[in-house]
Scaffold this motif. Sequence first.
Motif, PDB file in Angstrom:
ATOM      1  N   ALA A 464      60.483  72.895  52.151  1.00  0.00           N
ATOM      2  CA  ALA A 464      60.283  74.163  51.438  1.00  0.00           C
ATOM      3  C   ALA A 464      59.891  73.935  49.983  1.00  0.00           C
ATOM      4  CB  ALA A 464      61.550  75.013  51.505  1.00  0.00           C
ATOM      5  N   GLU A 465      60.488  72.924  49.336  1.00  0.00           N
ATOM      6  CA  GLU A 465      60.219  72.649  47.917  1.00  0.00           C
ATOM      7  C   GLU A 465      60.012  71.145  47.743  1.00  0.00           C
ATOM      8  OE1 GLU A 465      62.802  74.587  45.065  1.00  0.00           O
ATOM      9  OE2 GLU A 465      63.483  76.016  46.594  1.00  0.00           O
ATOM     10  N   PRO A 466      58.826  70.660  48.066  1.00  0.00           N
ATOM     11  CA  PRO A 466      58.581  69.209  48.073  1.00  0.00           C
ATOM     12  C   PRO A 466      58.604  68.539  46.704  1.00  0.00           C
ATOM     13  CG  PRO A 466      56.540  70.428  48.478  1.00  0.00           C
ATOM     14  CD  PRO A 466      57.654  71.427  48.547  1.00  0.00           C
ATOM     15  N   ASP A 467      58.607  69.325  45.626  1.00  0.00           N
ATOM     16  CA  ASP A 467      58.625  68.739  44.282  1.00  0.00           C
ATOM     17  C   ASP A 467      59.956  68.965  43.570  1.00  0.00           C
ATOM     18  OD1 ASP A 467      55.993  67.919  44.658  1.00  0.00           O
ATOM     19  OD2 ASP A 467      55.172  69.756  43.793  1.00  0.00           O
ATOM     20  N   ASN A 468      60.978  69.381  44.305  1.00  0.00           N
ATOM     21  CA  ASN A 468      62.293  69.617  43.720  1.00  0.00           C
ATOM     22  C   ASN A 468      63.064  68.301  43.704  1.00  0.00           C
ATOM     23  OD1 ASN A 468      65.165  70.245  43.516  1.00  0.00           O
ATOM     24  ND2 ASN A 468      64.578  72.377  43.778  1.00  0.00           N
ATOM     25  N   ALA A 469      63.284  67.752  42.515  1.00  0.00           N
ATOM     26  CA  ALA A 469      63.901  66.427  42.401  1.00  0.00           C
ATOM     27  C   ALA A 469      65.304  66.398  42.988  1.00  0.00           C
ATOM     28  CB  ALA A 469      63.938  66.004  40.934  1.00  0.00           C
ATOM     29  N   THR A 470      66.054  67.477  42.831  1.00  0.00           N
ATOM     30  CA  THR A 470      67.413  67.536  43.362  1.00  0.00           C
ATOM     31  C   THR A 470      67.410  67.428  44.880  1.00  0.00           C
ATOM     32  OG1 THR A 470      68.179  68.865  41.499  1.00  0.00           O
ATOM     33  CG2 THR A 470      69.475  68.966  43.504  1.00  0.00           C
ATOM     34  N   TYR A 471      66.527  68.205  45.524  1.00  0.00           N
ATOM     35  CA  TYR A 471      66.449  68.185  46.980  1.00  0.00           C
ATOM     36  C   TYR A 471      65.928  66.840  47.489  1.00  0.00           C
ATOM     37  CZ  TYR A 471      66.964  73.284  46.496  1.00  0.00           C
ATOM     38  OH  TYR A 471      67.416  74.551  46.181  1.00  0.00           O
ATOM     39  N   LEU A 472      64.971  66.274  46.779  1.00  0.00           N
ATOM     40  CA  LEU A 472      64.451  64.964  47.158  1.00  0.00           C
ATOM     41  C   LEU A 472      65.546  63.903  47.101  1.00  0.00           C
ATOM     42  CD1 LEU A 472      61.077  65.143  45.208  1.00  0.00           C
ATOM     43  CD2 LEU A 472      61.278  64.921  47.696  1.00  0.00           C
ATOM     44  N   ASP A 473      66.367  63.967  46.071  1.00  0.00           N
ATOM     45  CA  ASP A 473      67.457  63.008  45.924  1.00  0.00           C
ATOM     46  C   ASP A 473      68.444  63.112  47.083  1.00  0.00           C
ATOM     47  OD1 ASP A 473      69.404  61.228  44.414  1.00  0.00           O
ATOM     48  OD2 ASP A 473      70.550  63.089  44.571  1.00  0.00           O
ATOM     49  N   THR A 474      68.842  64.342  47.429  1.00  0.00           N
ATOM     50  CA  THR A 474      69.780  64.526  48.536  1.00  0.00           C
ATOM     51  C   THR A 474      69.216  63.925  49.825  1.00  0.00           C
ATOM     52  OG1 THR A 474      70.707  66.540  47.567  1.00  0.00           O
ATOM     53  CG2 THR A 474      70.992  66.245  49.936  1.00  0.00           C
ATOM     54  N   PHE A 475      67.957  64.258  50.117  1.00  0.00           N
ATOM     55  CA  PHE A 475      67.349  63.787  51.354  1.00  0.00           C
ATOM     56  C   PHE A 475      67.241  62.263  51.365  1.00  0.00           C
ATOM     57  CE2 PHE A 475      63.484  63.235  54.132  1.00  0.00           C
ATOM     58  CZ  PHE A 475      64.115  63.622  55.312  1.00  0.00           C
ATOM     59  N   ALA A 476      66.805  61.698  50.259  1.00  0.00           N
ATOM     60  CA  ALA A 476      66.643  60.243  50.188  1.00  0.00           C
ATOM     61  C   ALA A 476      67.999  59.538  50.293  1.00  0.00           C
ATOM     62  CB  ALA A 476      65.940  59.862  48.890  1.00  0.00           C
ATOM     63  N   TRP A 477      69.013  60.133  49.692  1.00  0.00           N
ATOM     64  CA  TRP A 477      70.333  59.514  49.737  1.00  0.00           C
ATOM     65  C   TRP A 477      70.889  59.532  51.163  1.00  0.00           C
ATOM     66  CZ3 TRP A 477      72.632  56.099  47.127  1.00  0.00           C
ATOM     67  CH2 TRP A 477      74.014  55.904  47.205  1.00  0.00           C
ATOM     68  N   ILE A 478      70.649  60.613  51.871  1.00  0.00           N
ATOM     69  CA  ILE A 478      71.080  60.683  53.275  1.00  0.00           C
ATOM     70  C   ILE A 478      70.350  59.621  54.095  1.00  0.00           C
ATOM     71  CG2 ILE A 478      71.047  62.127  55.345  1.00  0.00           C
ATOM     72  CD1 ILE A 478      71.454  64.551  53.460  1.00  0.00           C
ATOM     73  N   LEU A 479      69.055  59.436  53.840  1.00  0.00           N
ATOM     74  CA  LEU A 479      68.308  58.374  54.531  1.00  0.00           C
ATOM     75  C   LEU A 479      68.939  57.010  54.251  1.00  0.00           C
ATOM     76  CD1 LEU A 479      64.640  59.545  53.905  1.00  0.00           C
ATOM     77  CD2 LEU A 479      65.783  59.406  56.129  1.00  0.00           C
ATOM     78  N   HIS A 480      69.337  56.803  53.004  1.00  0.00           N
ATOM     79  CA  HIS A 480      69.991  55.531  52.643  1.00  0.00           C
ATOM     80  C   HIS A 480      71.273  55.348  53.443  1.00  0.00           C
ATOM     81  CE1 HIS A 480      72.174  52.510  50.374  1.00  0.00           C
ATOM     82  NE2 HIS A 480      73.132  53.405  50.126  1.00  0.00           N
ATOM     83  N   LEU A 481      72.093  56.396  53.518  1.00  0.00           N
ATOM     84  CA  LEU A 481      73.352  56.297  54.253  1.00  0.00           C
ATOM     85  C   LEU A 481      73.129  56.063  55.744  1.00  0.00           C
ATOM     86  CD1 LEU A 481      75.337  59.186  52.503  1.00  0.00           C
ATOM     87  CD2 LEU A 481      75.591  56.722  52.132  1.00  0.00           C
ATOM     88  N   MET A 482      71.940  56.472  56.215  1.00  0.00           N
ATOM     89  CA  MET A 482      71.619  56.257  57.630  1.00  0.00           C
ATOM     90  C   MET A 482      70.951  54.897  57.850  1.00  0.00           C
ATOM     91  SD  MET A 482      70.198  60.117  58.463  1.00  0.00           S
ATOM     92  CE  MET A 482      70.061  59.931  60.259  1.00  0.00           C
ATOM     93  N   GLY A 483      70.893  54.097  56.774  1.00  0.00           N
ATOM     94  CA  GLY A 483      70.306  52.761  56.873  1.00  0.00           C
ATOM     95  C   GLY A 483      68.800  52.750  56.826  1.00  0.00           C
ATOM     96  N   LYS A 484      68.201  53.801  56.303  1.00  0.00           N
ATOM     97  CA  LYS A 484      66.742  53.907  56.257  1.00  0.00           C
ATOM     98  C   LYS A 484      66.247  53.825  54.813  1.00  0.00           C
ATOM     99  CE  LYS A 484      66.669  56.792  60.424  1.00  0.00           C
ATOM    100  NZ  LYS A 484      66.231  58.079  61.017  1.00  0.00           N
ATOM    101  N   ASP A 485      66.553  52.719  54.134  1.00  0.00           N
ATOM    102  CA  ASP A 485      66.207  52.584  52.715  1.00  0.00           C
ATOM    103  C   ASP A 485      64.703  52.570  52.486  1.00  0.00           C
ATOM    104  OD1 ASP A 485      68.843  52.288  51.434  1.00  0.00           O
ATOM    105  OD2 ASP A 485      68.999  50.568  52.770  1.00  0.00           O
TER     106      ASP A 485
END
Length: 539
Positions: A464-485
């Motif tokens: 929905a908001e591909p340039d929102n740094a806050t949302y990008l951080d949350t998504f990327a951090w979840i990927l990290h926790l899932m082992g998808k660095d």
Amino acid sequence: MKKLALALFVCFFSVAPAIGQSVESNLIDAVTLYGDGQVARARDILQTLSKAAPDNDAVWYYLAQTQWQTSDQEQAETSLKKAIALDSTNFWYRRLLGRMYLAQNRIDEGEGQYEALVKAFPDRNSIAYELLDIYLAQKEFDKALGTLSEIEQQRGISEELVRTRYDVLSAMGRQEEGVKELEKFNTQYSSPSILSMLGDYYLADFADSLAQARYTEALALDSSYVPAILGMSEVYRHLRQTLDPFFTSEDIPAATKNMYLSNMMRSIDPKILQLHREGFDRFVTETLEIHPADSSLLATAGSYFFSTGREDEAGPWFRKAADEYPESLGQTATYVQYLSIRKDWKALRERSLAAFDHFGELAFLDYANMANYQLEDYDAIITNCQYLLKNHPKDKNLCLSAWSMMGDAYYSKGDSNLAFKAYEKALRLDASYAPVLNNYAYYLSVQGKKLKKAYNMSKKTVEAEPDNATYLDTFAWILHLMGKDLEAKPFFKHAMLYGGKESAVILRHYATVLEALGEPDTAKVYRNQAARLEAQEKP
């Protein structure tokens, strides 16, 4: 990372010109689409027309405009030159080419195009002024003076021309020559503006008598002319005379004085304000000494001090206006807004709750919740939200906001179960509400729970908001926790472009992912940046 708190159905139609329609008819359709903002569709029609009617200069002209708007600059220039080749006498075609050159910073070509236009179309009033603006922007002052003389020969002297000539001569270090031009104009055509410019010059040159004479002449022509009033106040200060009786007279209504003061604030040039600041301050304070309880003057005084960078001095005036007129919604709202800007959270909460009790306006409750959050009074936030849910159960947007804030408050209190229940209720009202999706997902990731659910919610926010740094951080951090660095890294890189570097949390998250990917040196850079930000935030 946590962030506080139409579907669009697009129909695609064929852009090819209808069979049997004339070129002119299709051209009109394309121009209409262009005017409506449907630039790409207009461009596609015009491209087809340019093949069907390559000798139609208008087609090439409008095609050039659509290509320019869709960032195809090279093709736009080519199309426009074809239009000019077909009709070299068209003023609009040639002017657009000059503007294209300037927009691409091809100054010499743009300047040459405009110079040719001035010669070819001497009756076009605007083009000479546009060329003048080009010369001024490039600081080609001799050429600017020459153009001013040509305009004056063709159209006669005007106030605008003489003011511009004065500015140019001043920029060339020939200010005295410019003053002579102003005085020469004044002998033929009196003008408050020119007279005030002369007054300002003489005042800066310590020629107080000459300055007073010119300001007096200006005020005789227009007694409300702001620069002349301010200039005269400075003359009075220099000569230690009494301030203009207009402001000190008790016979003149406060509303009239406030009108003048408000006009000054709206129209005054910042340079003049700095030159006459003491006089302007005196206007405000002495007027209020005579009318100490006038609501409009109190508000104007607060706005004046706030707009001139003296926020501390503005506060007492806003507060007094609100206290003196407790029935005025506007005065109360202004003071509440001032307190929020100043981050005076305790005063903001007190005023906002009192205002809500008195006026019943829900916006004041929002301000109270803002203050409560900063004061970490989460129970108060929950109480306020429960009030909203009980008294406005049919207001979907209000209830959505209330459940969202309650979720944040419960989580801040350490009750994640109630927080997640509140978020679930919010999402029943709007399953795509990004602030709740983001916070819910982030808090799940913090707990290391239901990462798949967190991933799905967070994915919706970045879509929905591909340039929102806050949302990008949350998504990327979840990927990290899932082992998808490796998958997380590009989202962090994108976040860096849109404000991520201003958040210590995002920087630390990114550093962790870089370390996991075997990039310790780069990770160290981001950790250091995070540390610097945290140090700056400490009191």
